[in-house]
Design a protein around this motif. Structure first.
Motif, PDB file in Angstrom:
ATOM      1  N   ALA A 305       0.832  -1.211   0.000  1.00  0.00           N
ATOM      2  CA  ALA A 305       0.000   0.000   0.000  1.00  0.00           C
ATOM      3  C   ALA A 305       0.863   1.255   0.000  1.00  0.00           C
ATOM      4  O   ALA A 305       0.597   2.207  -0.741  1.00  0.00           O
ATOM      5  CB  ALA A 305      -0.925  -0.008   1.220  1.00  0.00           C
ATOM      6  N   TYR A 306       1.913   1.267   0.806  1.00  0.00           N
ATOM      7  CA  TYR A 306       2.810   2.436   0.854  1.00  0.00           C
ATOM      8  C   TYR A 306       3.547   2.597  -0.473  1.00  0.00           C
ATOM      9  O   TYR A 306       3.695   3.711  -0.978  1.00  0.00           O
ATOM     10  CB  TYR A 306       3.820   2.302   2.004  1.00  0.00           C
ATOM     11  N   SER A 307       4.002   1.473  -1.036  1.00  0.00           N
ATOM     12  CA  SER A 307       4.748   1.542  -2.294  1.00  0.00           C
ATOM     13  C   SER A 307       3.842   1.999  -3.432  1.00  0.00           C
ATOM     14  O   SER A 307       4.243   2.808  -4.268  1.00  0.00           O
ATOM     15  CB  SER A 307       5.359   0.174  -2.612  1.00  0.00           C
ATOM     16  N   GLN A 308       2.611   1.478  -3.472  1.00  0.00           N
ATOM     17  CA  GLN A 308       1.654   1.884  -4.505  1.00  0.00           C
ATOM     18  C   GLN A 308       1.319   3.370  -4.353  1.00  0.00           C
ATOM     19  O   GLN A 308       1.203   4.095  -5.344  1.00  0.00           O
ATOM     20  CB  GLN A 308       0.387   1.024  -4.394  1.00  0.00           C
ATOM     21  N   SER A 309       1.174   3.820  -3.113  1.00  0.00           N
ATOM     22  CA  SER A 309       0.868   5.230  -2.860  1.00  0.00           C
ATOM     23  C   SER A 309       2.012   6.109  -3.351  1.00  0.00           C
ATOM     24  O   SER A 309       1.800   7.140  -3.991  1.00  0.00           O
ATOM     25  CB  SER A 309       0.668   5.470  -1.361  1.00  0.00           C
ATOM     26  N   TYR A 310       3.224   5.679  -3.033  1.00  0.00           N
ATOM     27  CA  TYR A 310       4.408   6.426  -3.482  1.00  0.00           C
ATOM     28  C   TYR A 310       4.405   6.528  -5.008  1.00  0.00           C
ATOM     29  O   TYR A 310       4.593   7.597  -5.587  1.00  0.00           O
ATOM     30  CB  TYR A 310       5.683   5.726  -2.994  1.00  0.00           C
ATOM     31  N   SER A 311       4.171   5.376  -5.666  1.00  0.00           N
ATOM     32  CA  SER A 311       4.227   5.333  -7.122  1.00  0.00           C
ATOM     33  C   SER A 311       3.147   6.226  -7.740  1.00  0.00           C
ATOM     34  O   SER A 311       3.376   6.907  -8.736  1.00  0.00           O
ATOM     35  CB  SER A 311       4.059   3.879  -7.575  1.00  0.00           C
ATOM     36  N   THR A 312       1.959   6.251  -7.113  1.00  0.00           N
ATOM     37  CA  THR A 312       0.858   7.077  -7.631  1.00  0.00           C
ATOM     38  C   THR A 312       1.188   8.563  -7.506  1.00  0.00           C
ATOM     39  O   THR A 312       0.967   9.337  -8.440  1.00  0.00           O
ATOM     40  CB  THR A 312      -0.452   6.745  -6.861  1.00  0.00           C
ATOM     41  N   VAL A 313       1.736   8.949  -6.355  1.00  0.00           N
ATOM     42  CA  VAL A 313       2.099  10.360  -6.154  1.00  0.00           C
ATOM     43  C   VAL A 313       3.227  10.755  -7.114  1.00  0.00           C
ATOM     44  O   VAL A 313       3.202  11.823  -7.721  1.00  0.00           O
ATOM     45  CB  VAL A 313       2.490  10.619  -4.679  1.00  0.00           C
ATOM     46  N   ALA A 314       4.213   9.845  -7.271  1.00  0.00           N
ATOM     47  CA  ALA A 314       5.318  10.128  -8.198  1.00  0.00           C
ATOM     48  C   ALA A 314       4.778  10.286  -9.622  1.00  0.00           C
ATOM     49  O   ALA A 314       5.215  11.166 -10.370  1.00  0.00           O
ATOM     50  CB  ALA A 314       6.348   9.000  -8.131  1.00  0.00           C
ATOM     51  N   TYR A 315       3.778   9.454  -9.990  1.00  0.00           N
ATOM     52  CA  TYR A 315       3.179   9.556 -11.323  1.00  0.00           C
ATOM     53  C   TYR A 315       2.508  10.921 -11.515  1.00  0.00           C
ATOM     54  O   TYR A 315       2.710  11.601 -12.535  1.00  0.00           O
ATOM     55  CB  TYR A 315       2.163   8.420 -11.528  1.00  0.00           C
ATOM     56  N   LEU A 316       1.715  11.326 -10.522  1.00  0.00           N
ATOM     57  CA  LEU A 316       1.014  12.620 -10.607  1.00  0.00           C
ATOM     58  C   LEU A 316       2.021  13.757 -10.771  1.00  0.00           C
ATOM     59  O   LEU A 316       1.836  14.660 -11.580  1.00  0.00           O
ATOM     60  CB  LEU A 316       0.179  12.858  -9.338  1.00  0.00           C
ATOM     61  N   LEU A 317       3.090  13.683  -9.987  1.00  0.00           N
ATOM     62  CA  LEU A 317       4.082  14.753  -9.974  1.00  0.00           C
ATOM     63  C   LEU A 317       4.856  14.794 -11.298  1.00  0.00           C
ATOM     64  O   LEU A 317       5.036  15.859 -11.893  1.00  0.00           O
ATOM     65  CB  LEU A 317       5.037  14.496  -8.801  1.00  0.00           C
ATOM     66  N   GLU A 318       5.261  13.617 -11.784  1.00  0.00           N
ATOM     67  CA  GLU A 318       6.076  13.585 -12.995  1.00  0.00           C
ATOM     68  C   GLU A 318       5.254  13.870 -14.248  1.00  0.00           C
ATOM     69  O   GLU A 318       5.752  14.442 -15.209  1.00  0.00           O
ATOM     70  CB  GLU A 318       6.783  12.226 -13.106  1.00  0.00           C
ATOM     71  N   THR A 319       3.970  13.497 -14.219  1.00  0.00           N
ATOM     72  CA  THR A 319       3.145  13.679 -15.413  1.00  0.00           C
ATOM     73  C   THR A 319       2.524  15.078 -15.468  1.00  0.00           C
ATOM     74  O   THR A 319       2.451  15.691 -16.520  1.00  0.00           O
ATOM     75  CB  THR A 319       2.008  12.617 -15.439  1.00  0.00           C
ATOM     76  N   TYR A 320       2.055  15.573 -14.320  1.00  0.00           N
ATOM     77  CA  TYR A 320       1.276  16.825 -14.335  1.00  0.00           C
ATOM     78  C   TYR A 320       2.000  17.992 -13.669  1.00  0.00           C
ATOM     79  O   TYR A 320       1.540  19.126 -13.719  1.00  0.00           O
ATOM     80  CB  TYR A 320      -0.076  16.607 -13.655  1.00  0.00           C
TER      81      TYR A 320
END
Ligand SMILES: [Zn+2]
Length: 436
Positions: A305-320
């Motif tokens: 859950a923590y790793s998925q959360s990290y990856s989702t936030v990193a995606y939002l930050l890197e994409t948008y």
């Protein structure tokens, strides 16, 4: 016209007279202060305010007003009537009943006395900072950060970790620390727990976001491993809580809260990377919506859950980019639900975000029910007694394998329960390897 003018003048003359009379009464108040102090030898269980005066006439009425330095949506401070015993006035704040403000918190107080002749005296405000006097604290400072420790020489290295965490938040997300933070590093978790009443007996660290204080138990042997992750992690929770403070019951989903904190730790640890790779290989990620609320209490699932959360936030930050990320925190603080805030800022809801992220990770789309059950963290205002931590504590490093894992309440997204267990284990492994 003339009458109005006279009334106008009369009004000011009257006010002037009132001020003069009250000033002369105050100036002539025969009550003098001999000693105005605070006995904190009983802290954190109790502290006693004590005022010694010299008063020719009997003191007939006394009140104490005190206020602790904290950021709160409600106007703080308390006024208490005080029993009068001659020329000594004292009042004991039983923190056992209210919970204690953490070390590093300042309290300001003032007394108001009236005597039998009608003289009134309000004493000038005094301030005292609560501290845990059991230890000889040393302090290192950087911009807006004060780190206190007493065992080993862990201060500089942990301050470095905190500064780098702050830099990542500022440079990569544009989220800045608003007020000075005090971090107290205890030599072990038992020492730390004795500084706070009503803390879980397995707690290893705790952030008091209203007071801008973080207490952590970090043994010197873990300062260069676990300490390097957990300090920026807890600090990120505090900085984000400052930035996204809500007085209208707004809250952040847990995947955003924990994702930001793991991001602040820096490059993903081998453990986080392995959990993401496992999730991709087995297509075993959780529905993102289920991570709005509390994470699973089980170590492995929580790690995912923590790793998925990290990856989702990193995606939002890197994409948008960083502006929408800041905007989403502020929109949630304004009281919008997670779906509504995401729609407003990004144009998709939680499910839409999950679909985009899955495509980005090379995963097939997940079947999402057409009418998703909203599992938003309920915007229920929690009444927190004075001094209780705003977020649940972090498990201690030393007890990582034997922590009675407790699920955090869904209403509080600022929670750090078990996600650090994998990090703790990594920290312990590193320590053991070094010793080998
Ligand atoms: Zn956390």
């Amino acid at each position: 016209m003339k009458t109005r003018f006279l009334r106008f003048v009369g009004f000011f003359v009257g006010i002037g007279l009132l001020i003069a009379v009250s000033h002369s009464l105050y100036a002539q108040s025969p009550i003098t202060v001999q000693r105005d102090g605070l006995d904190d030898s009983g802290y954190p269980r109790r502290v006693t305010f004590r005022l010694d005066v010299d008063a020719p006439a009997e003191i007939t009425q006394a009140t104490l007003h005190y206020d602790v330095s904290k950021v709160s949506c409600l106007d703080g401070g308390a006024t208490v009537p005080v029993t009068i015993e001659g020329d000594t006035l004292q009042w004991t704040w039983e923190m056992v009943r209210s919970g204690n403000p953490p070390p590093g918190t300042a309290v300001t107080w003032s007394w108001t006395l009236t005597d039998a002749d009608g003289h009134t005296l309000t004493t000038p405000p005094q301030t005292h900072t609560f501290s845990d006097n059991r230890y000889n604290w040393r302090t290192v400072e950087a911009d807006n950060l004060k780190l206190h420790w007493y065992e080993g020489n862990v201060g500089p290295t942990l301050l470095d970790a905190a500064v780098h965490g702050l830099e990542r938040l500022e440079n990569e997300m544009g989220i800045e620390l608003q007020d000075e933070v005090n971090l107290f590093i205890y030599g072990d978790t038992a020492d730390m727990r004795d500084a706070v009443l009503y803390i879980q007996d397995w707690a290893g660290g705790v952030a008091f976001s209203e007071y801008n204080v973080i207490l952590m138990g970090i043994p010197p042997s873990l300062a260069n491993t676990w300490g390097q992750d957990v300090v920026p992690h807890e600090l990120a929770h505090l900085v984000v809580a400052q930035y996204g403070r809500s007085c209208v019951g707004g809250s952040r989903p847990n995947w955003l809260e924990e994702g930001l904190a793991v991001y602040a730790e820096g490059d993903p640890s081998p453990d986080v990377r392995a959990a993401i790779e496992r999730g991709i290989a087995n297509n075993s990620f959780e529905p993102l919506r289920s991570l709005n609320g509390a994470f699973s209490a089980h170590g492995t699932e929580a790690g995912v859950a923590y790793s998925q959360s990290y990856s989702t936030v990193a995606y939002l930050l890197e994409t948008y980019g960083r502006e929408p990320l800041q905007q989403i925190i502020l929109t949630l603080a304004a009281g919008k639900s997670t779906d509504a805030a995401l729609e407003e800022v990004y144009g998709f809801n939680v499910d839409g975000l999950e679909l985009e992220w899955r495509a980005h990770m090379g995963l097939p789309p997940r079947d999402i029910p057409p009418t998703p059950t909203p599992i938003n963290p309920a915007a229920i205002p929690t009444i927190v007694p004075e001094g209780l931590p705003a977020s649940l504590p972090t498990p201690p490093a030393a007890a990582a394998t034997a922590v009675p894992l407790t699920n955090a309440p869904a209403a509080n997204p600022g929670i750090c329960n078990v996600g650090l267990v994998p990090l703790l284990l990594v920290g312990l492994l590193f320590t053991r390897r070094r010793r080998d």
